[in-house]
Write a protein that holds these residues in place. Structure first.
Motif, PDB file in Angstrom:
ATOM      1  N   ARG A 186      -5.671  -0.023  -9.822  1.00  0.00           N
ATOM      2  CA  ARG A 186      -6.401  -0.734  -8.769  1.00  0.00           C
ATOM      3  C   ARG A 186      -5.755  -0.474  -7.405  1.00  0.00           C
ATOM      4  N   VAL A 192     -18.177  -5.769  -1.916  1.00  0.00           N
ATOM      5  CA  VAL A 192     -17.064  -5.633  -0.984  1.00  0.00           C
ATOM      6  C   VAL A 192     -17.529  -6.159   0.361  1.00  0.00           C
ATOM      7  N   VAL A 200     -12.020   0.084  -7.981  1.00  0.00           N
ATOM      8  CA  VAL A 200     -11.065  -0.937  -7.561  1.00  0.00           C
ATOM      9  C   VAL A 200     -11.029  -2.114  -8.527  1.00  0.00           C
ATOM     10  N   ILE A 251      -7.404  -6.376   0.978  1.00  0.00           N
ATOM     11  CA  ILE A 251      -6.566  -5.597   1.890  1.00  0.00           C
ATOM     12  C   ILE A 251      -6.349  -6.453   3.132  1.00  0.00           C
ATOM     13  N   ALA A 303     -17.736   2.580  -0.372  1.00  0.00           N
ATOM     14  CA  ALA A 303     -16.624   2.033  -1.158  1.00  0.00           C
ATOM     15  C   ALA A 303     -16.967   2.038  -2.647  1.00  0.00           C
ATOM     16  N   CYS A 315      -9.602  -8.087  -5.146  1.00  0.00           N
ATOM     17  CA  CYS A 315      -8.614  -7.114  -4.672  1.00  0.00           C
ATOM     18  C   CYS A 315      -8.799  -6.991  -3.163  1.00  0.00           C
ATOM     19  N   TYR A 361      -1.571  -5.523   0.159  1.00  0.00           N
ATOM     20  CA  TYR A 361      -2.751  -5.831  -0.637  1.00  0.00           C
ATOM     21  C   TYR A 361      -2.543  -7.210  -1.257  1.00  0.00           C
ATOM     22  N   LEU A 406      -7.385   1.385  -4.057  1.00  0.00           N
ATOM     23  CA  LEU A 406      -7.381   0.854  -2.691  1.00  0.00           C
ATOM     24  C   LEU A 406      -6.770   1.861  -1.723  1.00  0.00           C
ATOM     25  N   ASP A 407      -5.681   2.502  -2.131  1.00  0.00           N
ATOM     26  CA  ASP A 407      -5.069   3.549  -1.300  1.00  0.00           C
ATOM     27  C   ASP A 407      -6.074   4.666  -1.001  1.00  0.00           C
ATOM     28  N   PRO A 456       0.832  -1.207   0.000  1.00  0.00           N
ATOM     29  CA  PRO A 456       0.000   0.000   0.000  1.00  0.00           C
ATOM     30  C   PRO A 456       0.866   1.255   0.000  1.00  0.00           C
TER      31      PRO A 456
END
Length: 268
Positions: free
Chosen positions: A144, A74, A135, A97, A130, A95, A39, A148-149, A28
């Motif tokens: 992507r 998500v 993403v 985290i 989200a 994807c 990630y 996420l960041d 990240p």
């Protein structure tokens, strides 16, 4: 804080898994690395269904998912205490985290992490704002990662000394094989067992005893995956078990088969 792990520890049948999917673990953005281990991105295009299995870490995940013939979604995956299975088929993308154990609470401070344990909570209950498309849609991997960041930074996690302490303690358990008993560990850290357990419930999601045992199983699983021959009695002693039978019992309860049978299946 230790650097993120780059191995496949916890993935059951790692070689088979990696032969079927495109799996990456990018870092990240720098401001997030205090709380986020890495990630994880998976893309697949399969001719036949495949079920992946993972012996979970004591970590919470936020996972953006796109499966064949499904709407994207998500979800927050709390610490899973049993073997985690996921069926993959057709084409898809994930994807994820992975938070450092103890690192999730600043992003969702309203409730103890133990309240997420064993659960998989989809939006809108979890993070309804989200942006799934940002993403999951881009073909460019960097886009992507940037999405996420952006998502995590928008949550504006506040400094939390208790989260820092929890992350430090879990990391000590992970890296120090001499930590075998919760009472001894609490005393070394200048804490009562009750206070240590309360900290882990609030910030890790599982107790310190569970964390100690889980990291032992991860190491045993890695030996079964990579070593041509394993001296299970010696490994049991090295991991702090009273004897081989205790290691076999924990391994079998977690993975579903005894370690010798698992190693034979991998080598075969």
């Amino acid at each position: 804080m230790a650097a993120p792990r780059r191995d496949t520890r916890g993935i059951v049948g790692a070689a088979d898994f990696l032969a079927r999917v495109d799996f990456r673990r990018p870092d990240p953005a720098e401001p997030l690395r205090r709380h986020v281990e890495h990630y994880w991105l998976i893309d697949w295009d399969l001719d036949e269904p495949y079920v992946s299995h993972v012996v979970p870490h004591p970590a919470v995940h936020i996972v953006f998912q796109q499966f064949a013939d499904q709407e994207p979604f998500v979800e927050v995956t709390g610490v899973q205490q049993g073997l985690f299975a996921q069926k993959l088929e057709g084409r898809g993308r994930v994807c994820g985290i992975k938070f450092r154990p103890g690192g999730f609470r600043p992003f969702a401070p309203a409730q103890a992490v133990s309240e997420w344990t064993g659960r998989r909570v989809r939006s809108p209950e979890a993070f309804p704002t989200a942006d799934l498309a940002a993403v999951l849609t881009p073909a460019d991997e960097d886009a992507r990662i940037a999405a996420l960041d952006t998502f995590l930074l928008s949550l504006s996690p506040r400094p939390d000394p208790q989260a820092d302490l929890a992350m430090t303690l879990v990391e000590r358990i992970r890296t120090d094989r001499t930590i075998r008993r919760v009472a001894d560990f609490a005393r070394t850290e200048g804490m009562s067992v009750r206070l240590l357990q309360r900290l882990f419930a609030g910030y890790v999601g599982v107790g310190p005893k569970w964390v100690i045992l889980r990291y032992r199983i991860h190491e045993a699983l890695e030996h079964a995956e990579t070593d041509r021959e394993v001296d299970w009695a010696a490994l049991a002693a090295d991991l702090g078990y009273a004897d081989q039978a205790h290691l076999v019992r924990d391994f079998t309860a977690t993975v579903g088969v005894p370690p010798t049978a698992y190693a034979a299946r991998i080598s075969g």
